[in-house]
Design a protein around this motif. Structure first.
Motif, PDB file in Angstrom:
ATOM      1  N   ILE A 239      38.792  38.835  46.270  1.00  0.00           N
ATOM      2  CA  ILE A 239      37.858  38.225  45.295  1.00  0.00           C
ATOM      3  C   ILE A 239      36.431  38.679  45.576  1.00  0.00           C
ATOM      4  O   ILE A 239      35.660  38.995  44.654  1.00  0.00           O
ATOM      5  CB  ILE A 239      37.964  36.692  45.344  1.00  0.00           C
ATOM      6  CG1 ILE A 239      39.354  36.254  44.852  1.00  0.00           C
ATOM      7  CG2 ILE A 239      36.878  36.042  44.499  1.00  0.00           C
ATOM      8  CD1 ILE A 239      39.591  34.762  44.968  1.00  0.00           C
ATOM      9  N   ALA A 240      36.072  38.741  46.863  1.00  0.00           N
ATOM     10  CA  ALA A 240      34.723  39.188  47.216  1.00  0.00           C
ATOM     11  C   ALA A 240      34.512  40.629  46.766  1.00  0.00           C
ATOM     12  O   ALA A 240      33.433  40.994  46.258  1.00  0.00           O
ATOM     13  CB  ALA A 240      34.508  39.058  48.725  1.00  0.00           C
ATOM     14  N   GLU A 241      35.525  41.452  46.911  1.00  0.00           N
ATOM     15  CA  GLU A 241      35.404  42.856  46.502  1.00  0.00           C
ATOM     16  C   GLU A 241      35.288  42.959  44.974  1.00  0.00           C
ATOM     17  O   GLU A 241      34.503  43.763  44.453  1.00  0.00           O
ATOM     18  CB  GLU A 241      36.631  43.622  46.999  1.00  0.00           C
ATOM     19  CG  GLU A 241      36.554  45.124  46.679  1.00  0.00           C
ATOM     20  CD  GLU A 241      37.752  45.877  47.227  1.00  0.00           C
ATOM     21  OE1 GLU A 241      37.846  47.085  46.960  1.00  0.00           O
ATOM     22  OE2 GLU A 241      38.599  45.257  47.917  1.00  0.00           O
ATOM     23  N   LYS A 242      36.054  42.099  44.224  1.00  0.00           N
ATOM     24  CA  LYS A 242      35.983  42.145  42.772  1.00  0.00           C
ATOM     25  C   LYS A 242      34.605  41.695  42.265  1.00  0.00           C
ATOM     26  O   LYS A 242      34.179  42.097  41.178  1.00  0.00           O
ATOM     27  CB  LYS A 242      37.069  41.238  42.172  1.00  0.00           C
ATOM     28  CG  LYS A 242      38.475  41.801  42.290  1.00  0.00           C
ATOM     29  CD  LYS A 242      39.504  40.792  41.802  1.00  0.00           C
ATOM     30  CE  LYS A 242      39.390  40.576  40.310  1.00  0.00           C
ATOM     31  NZ  LYS A 242      39.717  41.765  39.525  1.00  0.00           N
ATOM     32  N   LEU A 243      33.948  40.884  43.055  1.00  0.00           N
ATOM     33  CA  LEU A 243      32.620  40.402  42.670  1.00  0.00           C
ATOM     34  C   LEU A 243      31.499  41.255  43.256  1.00  0.00           C
ATOM     35  O   LEU A 243      30.338  40.855  43.270  1.00  0.00           O
ATOM     36  CB  LEU A 243      32.423  38.942  43.099  1.00  0.00           C
ATOM     37  CG  LEU A 243      33.335  37.934  42.414  1.00  0.00           C
ATOM     38  CD1 LEU A 243      33.127  36.546  42.998  1.00  0.00           C
ATOM     39  CD2 LEU A 243      33.059  37.903  40.909  1.00  0.00           C
TER      40      LEU A 243
ATOM     41  N   LYS B 290      35.719  30.649  41.347  1.00  0.00           N
ATOM     42  CA  LYS B 290      36.457  29.389  41.234  1.00  0.00           C
ATOM     43  C   LYS B 290      37.689  29.557  40.352  1.00  0.00           C
ATOM     44  O   LYS B 290      38.771  29.043  40.663  1.00  0.00           O
ATOM     45  CB  LYS B 290      35.543  28.311  40.635  1.00  0.00           C
ATOM     46  CG  LYS B 290      34.463  27.808  41.555  1.00  0.00           C
ATOM     47  CD  LYS B 290      33.775  26.638  40.854  1.00  0.00           C
ATOM     48  CE  LYS B 290      32.377  26.466  41.311  1.00  0.00           C
ATOM     49  NZ  LYS B 290      31.687  25.366  40.611  1.00  0.00           N
ATOM     50  N   THR B 291      37.505  30.266  39.233  1.00  0.00           N
ATOM     51  CA  THR B 291      38.638  30.461  38.314  1.00  0.00           C
ATOM     52  C   THR B 291      39.766  31.224  39.005  1.00  0.00           C
ATOM     53  O   THR B 291      40.949  30.857  38.882  1.00  0.00           O
ATOM     54  CB  THR B 291      38.170  31.213  37.069  1.00  0.00           C
ATOM     55  OG1 THR B 291      37.106  30.491  36.459  1.00  0.00           O
ATOM     56  CG2 THR B 291      39.306  31.389  36.082  1.00  0.00           C
TER      57      THR B 291
ATOM     58  N   PRO C 138      35.571  28.877  50.220  1.00  0.00           N
ATOM     59  CA  PRO C 138      36.599  29.234  49.228  1.00  0.00           C
ATOM     60  C   PRO C 138      37.978  28.709  49.591  1.00  0.00           C
ATOM     61  O   PRO C 138      38.733  28.267  48.733  1.00  0.00           O
ATOM     62  CB  PRO C 138      36.537  30.746  49.189  1.00  0.00           C
ATOM     63  CG  PRO C 138      35.150  31.081  49.635  1.00  0.00           C
ATOM     64  CD  PRO C 138      34.782  30.059  50.648  1.00  0.00           C
ATOM     65  N   GLY C 139      38.318  28.773  50.907  1.00  0.00           N
ATOM     66  CA  GLY C 139      39.638  28.311  51.311  1.00  0.00           C
ATOM     67  C   GLY C 139      39.822  26.826  51.051  1.00  0.00           C
ATOM     68  O   GLY C 139      40.852  26.391  50.524  1.00  0.00           O
ATOM     69  N   LYS C 140      38.872  26.024  51.462  1.00  0.00           N
ATOM     70  CA  LYS C 140      38.969  24.584  51.217  1.00  0.00           C
ATOM     71  C   LYS C 140      38.975  24.278  49.717  1.00  0.00           C
ATOM     72  O   LYS C 140      39.669  23.355  49.272  1.00  0.00           O
ATOM     73  CB  LYS C 140      37.801  23.865  51.891  1.00  0.00           C
ATOM     74  CG  LYS C 140      37.885  23.886  53.406  1.00  0.00           C
ATOM     75  CD  LYS C 140      36.714  23.105  54.015  1.00  0.00           C
ATOM     76  CE  LYS C 140      36.807  23.101  55.536  1.00  0.00           C
ATOM     77  NZ  LYS C 140      35.682  22.341  56.153  1.00  0.00           N
ATOM     78  N   TYR C 141      38.190  25.012  48.942  1.00  0.00           N
ATOM     79  CA  TYR C 141      38.162  24.773  47.494  1.00  0.00           C
ATOM     80  C   TYR C 141      39.533  25.021  46.887  1.00  0.00           C
ATOM     81  O   TYR C 141      39.996  24.257  46.034  1.00  0.00           O
ATOM     82  CB  TYR C 141      37.121  25.686  46.853  1.00  0.00           C
ATOM     83  CG  TYR C 141      37.017  25.499  45.346  1.00  0.00           C
ATOM     84  CD1 TYR C 141      36.257  24.472  44.818  1.00  0.00           C
ATOM     85  CD2 TYR C 141      37.697  26.354  44.468  1.00  0.00           C
ATOM     86  CE1 TYR C 141      36.164  24.282  43.447  1.00  0.00           C
ATOM     87  CE2 TYR C 141      37.615  26.161  43.099  1.00  0.00           C
ATOM     88  CZ  TYR C 141      36.841  25.126  42.599  1.00  0.00           C
ATOM     89  OH  TYR C 141      36.757  24.945  41.243  1.00  0.00           O
ATOM     90  N   ARG C 142      40.236  26.116  47.361  1.00  0.00           N
ATOM     91  CA  ARG C 142      41.579  26.400  46.833  1.00  0.00           C
ATOM     92  C   ARG C 142      42.549  25.294  47.214  1.00  0.00           C
ATOM     93  O   ARG C 142      43.377  24.875  46.396  1.00  0.00           O
ATOM     94  CB  ARG C 142      42.042  27.756  47.356  1.00  0.00           C
ATOM     95  CG  ARG C 142      43.488  28.085  47.002  1.00  0.00           C
ATOM     96  CD  ARG C 142      43.826  29.500  47.398  1.00  0.00           C
ATOM     97  NE  ARG C 142      43.334  30.455  46.395  1.00  0.00           N
ATOM     98  CZ  ARG C 142      43.380  31.801  46.541  1.00  0.00           C
ATOM     99  NH1 ARG C 142      43.860  32.319  47.669  1.00  0.00           N
ATOM    100  NH2 ARG C 142      42.933  32.581  45.589  1.00  0.00           N
ATOM    101  N   GLU C 143      42.436  24.771  48.443  1.00  0.00           N
ATOM    102  CA  GLU C 143      43.332  23.686  48.862  1.00  0.00           C
ATOM    103  C   GLU C 143      43.079  22.420  48.036  1.00  0.00           C
ATOM    104  O   GLU C 143      44.016  21.694  47.688  1.00  0.00           O
ATOM    105  CB  GLU C 143      43.107  23.395  50.346  1.00  0.00           C
ATOM    106  CG  GLU C 143      43.559  24.529  51.259  1.00  0.00           C
ATOM    107  CD  GLU C 143      43.229  24.245  52.723  1.00  0.00           C
ATOM    108  OE1 GLU C 143      42.640  23.166  52.989  1.00  0.00           O
ATOM    109  OE2 GLU C 143      43.540  25.081  53.590  1.00  0.00           O
TER     110      GLU C 143
END
Length: 778
Positions: free
Chosen positions: A746-750, A733-734, A770-775
């Motif tokens: 982000i998925a790779e970093k996690l 989220k951050t 994730p896409g909708k959350y960013r919007e």
């Protein structure tokens, strides 16, 4: 004058004068009360008569006014307007006012028509606004009754002939200017007189001067001050100075009227520092209070003659009594004087003469000094004799007195002499728990028991009872030679002592009895036997009487018993570690039951209990605790060895050991759980971007994975996998809010090799992709 002669003279005078003084005082008191009561009743009667006179006039005025209001002339006039041209009708209306004068002098009267806006008074006619009474009429509208009395009229003023009347100049000369007094009482009739919620059509107002009503009040000076209060407890008869003078008194009268609900009464009060008698009556006609205030000094003035006669009679009797007292006292004092002279010649220590002494006291002191020295010596010897006997017996019981010393020194004491055999009884208090006593009372209780034994057993059957350490010890003396009979006899004496202690002190005690012996030198051995007999309470219980012969060892304890005890100790230790109080109590009960089944000798109990105590100490030390801090001073080994019964040991283990140890283990375990959970959370925060599992944490922290899973779930509230996923999603989220990283990055970093798995996990936790959350966040 000698002191006793002076006392005798004073007593004789008091004895003769006291009856006269008492009778005179009582007579004066009764007469004063009777006079006061008669005056009160008389004042109340006068007050009643005054009220009747006033109310008779007021009732007559009311009836006349009602007839006037209900007359056809008034009823017709109230239905139509009037003006100055209707001179005859106005004259007729004012003539009705003049008829009311036949009842009493009226200061002024008004007939007011609110609907037609006109006012007819005794001397004028006009519009309502032209009269000063218009201010009063406004206040009268607030009253609910059809007929009421008003005593406080604040807006009365000079009323001139209204200009709007339009009456001829000649008429004006015949109708002089109307002047109304400020000090009046108003009787007000609503027209129509039937109570209604609507506003009245008009009023009939009749003003009576306060001075007119005052003439009906009693002017007799014997009745004191008489005044009247209206319904609101206000003065309205213009008695100058009375309003402030009797303000507090009027409040007290009002309180008595409200609390007693009685129309009349009287009481005593204080006004400006003077005692007064107050009588009051409440009028049922208009609620006025008629009050009479009379000074008590004025009431009791008639009783002063009685006081004077009583005083003179008392004085005469005192003089006569004094003469007889002087003569009789000297005759009675003569033998005392001779005895006093005799005692002065006795050979005794010189007494202090700095002050005058009573003759009998002087004689008593002179005689007492002759015997005081001998009595003092005897008392001292008697007190020391008891202490010497106790000290001698203590040395005998502890082996510090030989038979030769006993024969030499024992003759001076009142010990039994004709005996054949001896025995020792040792009494100890079992426990103070559950009694009304506390531990600090133990020595005092032993002292009380020692005194009881000395009183219960005759002196020929026992030596002096003594207290040694925590026990009371008595040496019994008997003429019996048969051992069985002697044993039974000593048991009977012990039972008698124990029953008396329970009856009088309600104290649980046990008594140990030694074997019988025949030589005084065996007393120390017998004393030790009686103490050893008491140790049998460990296995046999408390509140018992034990003989030394009944507690001899039965052989060695079986080795298997210690093995079984060790197994139960292990189970008990495991239950303590788990903090399970029920299992702890169950295993401890099994432990005690095994000891009871084997019927161990009392000497073996301390060894076994010390072994169990050491095991409990070991549990505390295994967790890194300090025994003294965790268990306290009352859980020490020294305290255990002081316990004398199995019940005391059982309660001591449960209360002083098991409960604190369970609490300590729980605290330590909770602290350990929190530490492990914090370390696992730190690993998640440090390695969330790498492969991380519960097994990896277990390898890092050196714990089993199942144990870590249980600990983490208990402290964090969720399992390890859920917490790791939620922490990774918070990081996601951050980054979605603050960076432009792609979802796959982000998925790779996690540490998600598959973006689809990351998206599925994100939507499961947050409820969106994730896409909708960013919007939504931008």
């Amino acid at each position: 004058m000698p002191k006793y002669l002076l006392r005798l003279l004073c007593f004789t005078m008091i004895l003769g004068a006291l009856p006269v003084i008492v009778i005179g005082s009582v007579s004066y008191s009764i007469a004063s009360r009777d006079i006061e009561q008669k005056v009160r009743e008389s004042n109340l009667q006068i007050l009643h008569q005054t009220q009747m006179r006033v109310e008779q006039v007021l009732r007559s005025l009311q009836l006349s006014s009602i007839q006037y209001v209900n007359s056809p002339l008034v009823l017709q006039a109230m239905k139509k307007p009037l003006d100055s041209s209707e001179f005859q009708e106005i004259r007729d209306l004012t003539s009705g006012f003049n008829n009311l004068q036949a009842v009493t002098n009226i200061d002024q009267a008004y007939l007011v028509n609110l609907d037609q806006d006109w006012v007819v008074s005794m001397r004028s006619f006009g519009k309502l606004d032209d009269f000063s009474i218009r201010d009063r009429i406004g206040s009268y509208l607030t009253y609910t009754n059809s007929l009421f009395w008003v005593t406080q009229n604040d807006h009365l003023s000079t009323e001139s002939l209204p200009a709007s009347a339009g009456i001829a100049e000649d008429s004006q000369e015949q109708m002089p200017t109307l002047i109304s007094s400020d000090d009046v009482v108003s009787m007000v009739f609503k027209i129509p007189m039937v109570p209604t919620n609507n506003s009245p059509k008009g009023f009939l107002v009749i003003d009576i001067a306060d001075a007119e009503i005052s003439t009906f009040l009693s002017q007799n000076p014997n009745t004191g001050d008489m005044y009247v209060l209206d319904r609101d407890q206000n003065f309205f008869l213009n008695e100058n100075g009375q309003e402030e003078k009797y303000a507090a008194l009027n409040e007290e009268i009002q309180a008595k009227v409200e609390t007693s609900n009685q129309a009349e009464g009287f009481f005593n009060a204080e006004v400006e520092g003077n005692q007064v008698a107050v009588s009051y009556r409440k009028s049922p006609l208009n609620g006025w209070l008629y009050v009479s205030v009379v000074s008590l000094g004025q009431i009791t003035a008639q009783s002063q003659k009685i006081a004077l006669v009583t005083g003179v009679a008392t004085l005469v009797m005192l003089c006569v009594t004094g003469l007889f007292a002087i003569y009789g006292s000297r005759r009675m004092y003569s033998p005392i004087s001779r005895l006093l002279q005799f005692t002065k010649g006795l050979d005794s220590p010189v007494l202090q003469t700095g002050r005058r002494q009573d003759e009998f006291i002087y004689i008593e002191e002179r005689l007492s000094t002759l015997f005081s020295s001998e009595k003092s010596l005897r008392e001292q010897m008697k007190g020391q004799h008891v202490h010497l006997e106790e000290f001698f017996m203590t040395k005998l019981l502890t082996g510090k007195i030989s038979e030769e010393d006993f024969r030499y020194q024992g003759e001076r004491y009142d010990f039994p002499a004709d005996w054949s055999s001896l025995g020792v009884l040792t009494l100890q208090i079992d426990t103070l728990e559950g009694t009304r006593y506390e531990e600090q009372d133990r020595d005092l209780l032993l002292f009380a028991v020692n005194n009881m034994v000395g009183e219960l057993l005759p002196a020929e059957l026992r030596f002096t009872p003594v207290m040694i350490d925590d026990a009371q010890v008595t040496v019994l003396a008997s003429r019996l030679n048969d051992e069985l009979q002697l044993k039974e006899w000593m048991h009977t004496q012990a039972e008698w002592i124990r029953e008396r202690v329970v009856t009088y002190l309600n104290l649980p005690v046990s008594i140990g009895i030694s074997r019988s012996y025949f030589a005084i030198g065996d007393t120390p051995r017998a004393y030790q036997e009686s103490r050893e007999a008491l140790q049998g309470r460990v296995s046999l219980g408390s509140r018992i009487i034990l003989h030394y012969e009944d507690i001899q060892p039965r052989g060695q304890t079986e080795a298997a018993l210690y093995t079984q005890l060790r197994m139960i100790e292990d189970q008990l230790a495991s239950a303590l570690k788990q903090g399970d109080e029920e299992k702890t109590d169950m295993y401890f009960t099994q432990y005690l039951g095994l000891l009871a089944d084997k019927k161990l000798h009392f000497s073996e109990y301390p060894v076994i209990m010390v072994q169990l105590l050491s095991r409990v100490y070991q549990l505390v030390q295994e967790q890194g605790g300090d025994v003294a801090e965790v268990l306290g001073e009352k859980a020490s080994m020294a305290q255990l060895l002081k316990l004398s019964t199995l019940d005391e040991m059982t309660n001591w283990f449960r209360k002083r050991l098991f409960v604190p140890v369970i609490r300590f283990w729980r605290e330590q375990e909770e602290s350990q759980y929190m530490n492990i959970a914090r370390r696992m959370i730190r690993l998640i925060e440090e390695r969330y971007d790498r492969e991380l599992s519960l097994e990896a944490c277990a390898e890092e922290l050196n714990f089993h994975p199942v144990y870590l899973s249980r600990v983490f779930k208990k402290e964090a509230g969720v399992n390890f996998t859920e917490y790791l996923a939620e922490y990774r999603m918070e990081k996601a989220k951050t980054w979605l809010q603050t960076t432009n990283l792609k979802i796959s990055e982000i998925a790779e970093k996690l540490n998600y090799t598959n973006p689809t798995a990351f998206i599925r996990t994100f939507r499961k936790i947050t409820g969106t992709t994730p896409g909708k959350y960013r919007e939504q966040q931008r």
